[in-house]
Design an enzyme around this catalytic site. Structure first.
Site, PDB file in Angstrom:
ATOM      1  N   CYS A 175     -61.721 -15.660 -30.775  1.00 11.57           N
ATOM      2  CA  CYS A 175     -62.694 -14.967 -29.930  1.00 11.57           C
ATOM      3  C   CYS A 175     -62.838 -13.505 -30.349  1.00 11.57           C
ATOM      4  O   CYS A 175     -61.842 -12.784 -30.467  1.00 11.57           O
ATOM      5  CB  CYS A 175     -62.276 -15.040 -28.465  1.00 11.57           C
TER       6      CYS A 175
ATOM      7  N   ASN B  40     -65.890 -24.235 -39.491  1.00  4.89           N
ATOM      8  CA  ASN B  40     -66.796 -23.840 -38.405  1.00  4.89           C
ATOM      9  C   ASN B  40     -67.664 -22.682 -38.890  1.00  4.89           C
ATOM     10  O   ASN B  40     -67.179 -21.780 -39.568  1.00  4.89           O
ATOM     11  CB  ASN B  40     -65.953 -23.427 -37.190  1.00  4.89           C
TER      12      ASN B  40
END
Length: 374
Positions: free
Chosen positions: A104, A209
């Protein structure tokens, strides 16, 4: 392509839905699961919130009765708190798989040393992963790790973090191929996924990703990097049928025909129904509004109608607006490509002195003051 094995769980389609705040709740996960096989992760949960049984957390960790495996992502900075959170998951049978968030880039997370900031502290990262793996293992739960390239171009952490996670028993590692400083801007550097695949033992799956907006993107990532599976985030916003396209692509089948605008309208309607059933009418309708522009991305729909759909107050107003759409309009090529937040690169906010000693395993002061549901 071979099935993806994460601990005791075998995924016939090597695709993972990335946790996204305010998005990957049970209604959205249901829409995605109905389209294709994979692993569908709930919204990120703070470890302290789980330990302290924060009222908002119960709704966030809910799973449909037919969800399997149930996948939960935890965020935390203190190994002890992470350990207690995983212990609760095991003791109360809250999930079948746990992922740790070290990716994050949000300032409120990195300023406390969490998310993408944490792997810079190698020994602290090691303690967290070790504690979580050991605790999850008592219940037979696989523990995985998701991360970014690093804080910025001058502070890359992914290779050390991948090796540490593998050595501590992580069942898989996933790399969002951007730095925290990039946030969601620019392009993901898939070459770093290939580097991680080379650096981690072959028996530990590496997932890639970043910038998967179509099934062809997923196949290209696997071909170019050698990764064992893909993680899809923003590419499925307003497009849960992407998982059906991914399942077909990995199975070598022809791509299913994408929906017309009428088909999309039907999915929009069902999404709102599911959100109302999950949250209650007021919160469910409010939560649905942000999805409207994602569903209509690329379609020829007037700005006024788009605006009104973003302000619906219930199913009746939604139905009236959906009836005004051109239901025969085919799915447009313009609907492919980036969607959702992109933003701009920026400075990463870190705790004072965070970069002084990467071997320091001290938990930063006030690291666990975040105790909201996620």
């Amino acid at each position: 392509m071979e099935p993806l094995r994460i601990g005791k769980h075998e995924l016939t389609t090597p695709v993972v839905l990335a946790p996204m705040a305010g998005v990957t709740n049970p209604p959205f996960r249901r829409l995605c699961r109905e389209q294709g096989a994979g692993l569908y992760v709930c919204e990120m949960i703070t470890a302290r919130a789980l330990v302290e049984r924060h009222p908002g957390t119960a709704e966030m960790i809910a799973f449909d009765d037919d969800e399997s495996p149930r996948s939960m992502q935890l965020y935390g900075v203190d190994p002890a708190t992470i350990g207690r959170a995983v212990e609760r998951i095991v003791d109360e049978d809250l999930a079948d798989h746990v992922d740790l968030n070290f990716g994050c880039p949000v300032p409120k997370v990195t300023r406390r040393g969490g998310g993408a900031a944490l792997p810079y502290k190698r020994r602290l990262f090691e303690r967290i992963v070790r504690t979580a793996v050991e605790t999850a293992g008592r219940g037979g739960l696989p523990l995985t790790v998701k991360m970014r390239i690093g804080i910025d171009d001058d502070h890359e952490t992914f290779l050390d973090a991948g090796r540490i996670a593998a050595a501590e028993g992580a069942a898989a590692v996933a790399l969002h191929a951007r730095t925290a400083a990039q946030r969601y801007s620019g392009h993901a550097d898939w070459t770093r996924i290939a580097e991680l695949r080379d650096a981690v033992p072959a028996e530990v799956p590496v997932l890639g990703n970043g910038d998967i907006f179509a099934a062809d993107d997923a196949l290209a990532m696997v071909e170019k990097t050698g990764c064992d599976g893909v993680v899809v985030g923003r590419g499925c916003l307003g497009r849960p049928w992407l998982f059906g396209e991914l399942e077909a692509a990995f199975a070598g089948r022809p791509a299913p025909t994408p929906p017309t605008l009428g088909g999309v309208a039907g999915v929009m309607r069902r999404h709102v129904e599911l959100l109302i059933a999950h949250h209650g009418e007021r919160k469910g309708v409010r939560d649905s509004r942000k999805h409207m522009s994602w569903y209509l991305h690329g379609f020829a729909v007037g700005s006024e109608l788009r605006r009104e759909l973003g302000m619906i107050d219930g199913l009746e107003s939604l139905d009236a607006l959906l009836a005004r759409l051109d239901h025969d309009q085919p799915f447009p090529p313009e609907a492919d490509g980036p969607r959702g937040r992109q933003g701009s690169p920026g400075h990463v906010t870190l705790p004072e002195g965070w970069l002084d000693d990467p071997e320091d395993a001290t938990v930063p002061a006030g690291a666990d003051v975040m105790n909201s549901g996620g």
